[in-house]
Design an enzyme around this catalytic site. Structure first.
Site, short mmCIF file in Angstrom:
data_model
loop_
_atom_site.label_atom_id
_atom_site.label_comp_id
_atom_site.label_asym_id
_atom_site.label_seq_id
_atom_site.Cartn_x
_atom_site.Cartn_y
_atom_site.Cartn_z
CG ASN A 1 28.37 5.55 -28.68
OD1 ASN A 1 27.76 5.62 -27.60
ND2 ASN A 1 29.36 4.72 -28.87
CE LYS B 1 19.75 -9.24 -12.96
NZ LYS B 1 19.71 -8.56 -14.28
NE ARG C 1 15.92 -6.46 -15.73
CZ ARG C 1 16.75 -5.54 -15.26
NH1 ARG C 1 17.13 -4.51 -16.00
NH2 ARG C 1 17.23 -5.65 -14.04
N GLY D 1 14.59 4.58 -16.27
CA GLY D 1 14.55 3.12 -16.14
C GLY D 1 15.77 2.64 -15.36
CG MET E 1 16.53 2.87 -21.14
SD MET E 1 15.15 2.73 -19.99
CE MET E 1 15.27 1.02 -19.49
N GLY E 2 20.56 4.07 -18.94
CA GLY E 2 21.92 3.67 -18.58
C GLY E 2 22.27 3.87 -17.12
CB SER F 1 28.72 2.80 -18.91
OG SER F 1 29.65 2.98 -19.98
P1 NAD Z 1 28.61 -1.24 -23.08
O1 NAD Z 1 29.90 -1.22 -22.37
O2 NAD Z 1 28.36 -2.28 -24.11
O3 NAD Z 1 28.37 0.19 -23.78
C1 NAD Z 1 28.64 1.38 -23.08
C2 NAD Z 1 28.10 2.56 -23.84
O4 NAD Z 1 28.38 3.76 -23.09
C3 NAD Z 1 28.76 2.76 -25.21
O5 NAD Z 1 27.82 3.32 -26.10
C4 NAD Z 1 29.88 3.76 -24.89
O6 NAD Z 1 30.31 4.48 -26.03
C5 NAD Z 1 29.15 4.65 -23.91
N1 NAD Z 1 30.05 5.44 -23.07
C6 NAD Z 1 31.15 4.99 -22.41
N2 NAD Z 1 31.74 6.02 -21.75
C7 NAD Z 1 30.99 7.12 -22.01
C8 NAD Z 1 31.08 8.48 -21.62
N3 NAD Z 1 32.05 8.91 -20.81
N4 NAD Z 1 30.13 9.35 -22.06
C9 NAD Z 1 29.12 8.92 -22.86
N5 NAD Z 1 28.99 7.64 -23.27
C10 NAD Z 1 29.92 6.76 -22.84
O7 NAD Z 1 27.51 -1.29 -21.95
P2 NAD Z 1 26.00 -1.80 -22.03
O8 NAD Z 1 25.96 -3.23 -21.62
O9 NAD Z 1 25.40 -1.39 -23.31
O10 NAD Z 1 25.34 -0.98 -20.82
C11 NAD Z 1 25.12 0.41 -20.93
C12 NAD Z 1 24.63 0.95 -19.59
O11 NAD Z 1 23.35 0.39 -19.29
C13 NAD Z 1 25.53 0.62 -18.40
O12 NAD Z 1 25.63 1.77 -17.59
C14 NAD Z 1 24.75 -0.46 -17.67
O13 NAD Z 1 25.05 -0.51 -16.29
C15 NAD Z 1 23.33 0.00 -17.93
N6 NAD Z 1 22.27 -1.01 -17.76
C16 NAD Z 1 21.10 -0.60 -17.24
C17 NAD Z 1 20.08 -1.49 -17.06
C18 NAD Z 1 18.75 -1.04 -16.51
O14 NAD Z 1 17.90 -1.87 -16.20
N7 NAD Z 1 18.51 0.24 -16.41
C19 NAD Z 1 20.25 -2.84 -17.42
C20 NAD Z 1 21.47 -3.23 -17.99
C21 NAD Z 1 22.48 -2.30 -18.16
#
Ligand code: NAD
Length: 321
Positions: A160, A67, A111, A292, A219-220, A199
């Protein structure tokens, strides 16, 4: 070579197909049939973009590819495009010729949701009733929809950092006919399953916010420095992951490892539980935690599945390449 454009993915791919593909590839990783290549991630010094490659090879399914993509922070504002952009490329492992090019944006969300959903299936208590969401952004809605299919949940609770985003997950709960309650972080003690998908670079959920018997899917955290839960929680939990090498370097476990609270050998692959070589949850009051991190093989697995679906429906675009 076949092309399945981003615009066709929503009509083709289902949560069930993503779940099956991810469960199968996690099992193949744990049995040594599939492996991920080292991840490349670069700040390219243009448009503030982070660009990279996640690839791998599944010898059992003969899926080879990568990817390519990343994050372009100005896309939405400047061009009306989503900031995350990715494309999956599959290759014929017998010849090295490209076999497919597949839109990877929606597939990434499906996924990622499938991964936590697989962890809930295999690690959460069978009688889990309350699901807690930490995060309400783009991925959170996909996470909640997939998770709700794994147990007979009766209630969704959510916290949140930006409370104005909570209606995003409240809507998903309502679609499933479930009540939703916004809680503070100590209120997460009322959850049987918790998904964190933020994030954040500092922990929100503390170890004493989690009740015995809870299953967490963190997962984040997919980058060095990110963190969603207190490192001490991992020491209280039995920790599972998609891939141990990523968990200790870019996953939630990076902090517990660097603080000396857990060792690499304390972390098990979720695939081992799927294969039956690890017992998984062994008591009702055990805390299980799935870290994850997101692996390339997940992307290849769902992309290969969507190519098959596109071929079956006669809508894969064939090009002479
Ligand atoms: P998004 O920008 O749509 O949402 C971000 C989320 O994080 C929101 O709920 C926001 O309120 C919260 N947030 C922001 N700053 C924060 C802080 N300081 N403290 C607590 N919460 C905070 O992003 P998304 O597309 O939903 O992605 C979320 C996370 O998932 C990102 O870190 C992204 O890299 C990660 N991600 C992981 C995988 C994986 O396979 N594990 C795949 C895709 C995305």
């Amino acid at each position: 070579m076949l092309i399945v454009p981003e615009r066709d993915i929503a009509d083709l791919m289902t949560r069930e197909a993503a779940f099956d593909a991810v469960e199968k590839v996690f099992a193949a990783m744990a049995s040594g049939d599939a492996y991920n290549f080292p991840v490349v991630r670069e700040a390219i010094g243009h448009e503030g973009a982070l660009y990279g490659f996640k690839g791998g090879f599944d010898r059992a399914d003969l899926t080879l590819g990568l990817k390519a993509g990343g994050y372009w922070p100005n896309n939405l504002e400047k061009r009306g495009l989503i900031n995350h952009q990715s494309t999956v490329f599959l290759f014929d492992p017998d010849t090295g010729k490209p076999s497919a090019m597949v839109g990877g944006n929606l597939l990434t969300a499906l996924r990622t949701a499938a991964a936590s959903s697989v962890s809930i299936k295999h690690l959460a208590r069978a009688d889990a009733k309350v699901i807690g969401m930490i995060g309400a952004g783009h991925q959170a809605t996909f996470q909640l929809r997939a998770a709700l299919e794994q147990r007979t949940f009766e209630k969704v609770i959510g916290w949140n950092y930006h409370p104005e985003m909570l209606p995003n997950i409240e809507k998903v709960a309502a679609e499933a006919g479930l009540p939703f309650e916004a809680v503070d972080l100590p209120g997460m003690a009322g959850a049987d399953v918790i998904i964190s998908i933020t994030s954040a670079f500092a922990p929100s959920l503390m170890a004493d916010h989690v009740s015995p018997g809870t299953h967490l899917a963190c997962m984040g955290t997919d980058t060095r420095g990110k963190q969603e839960v207190e490192a001490g929680l991992l020491a209280r939990a039995t920790v599972f992951t998609d891939e141990v090498a990523q968990s200790i370097s870019i996953g939630e476990a990076q902090h517990a490892i660097s603080d000396g609270l857990i060792k690499e050998s304390d972390i098990a692959q979720l695939g081992a539980v799927i294969n039956g070589t690890h017992p998984g949850r062994t008591s009702e009051d055990q805390i299980t935690l799935f870290d994850g991190t997101g692996v390339g093989l997940q992307d290849l697995a769902v992309a290969a599945a969507v190519v098959d679906l596109a071929v079956d429906r006669g809508i894969a675009i064939e090009v002479d390449f």
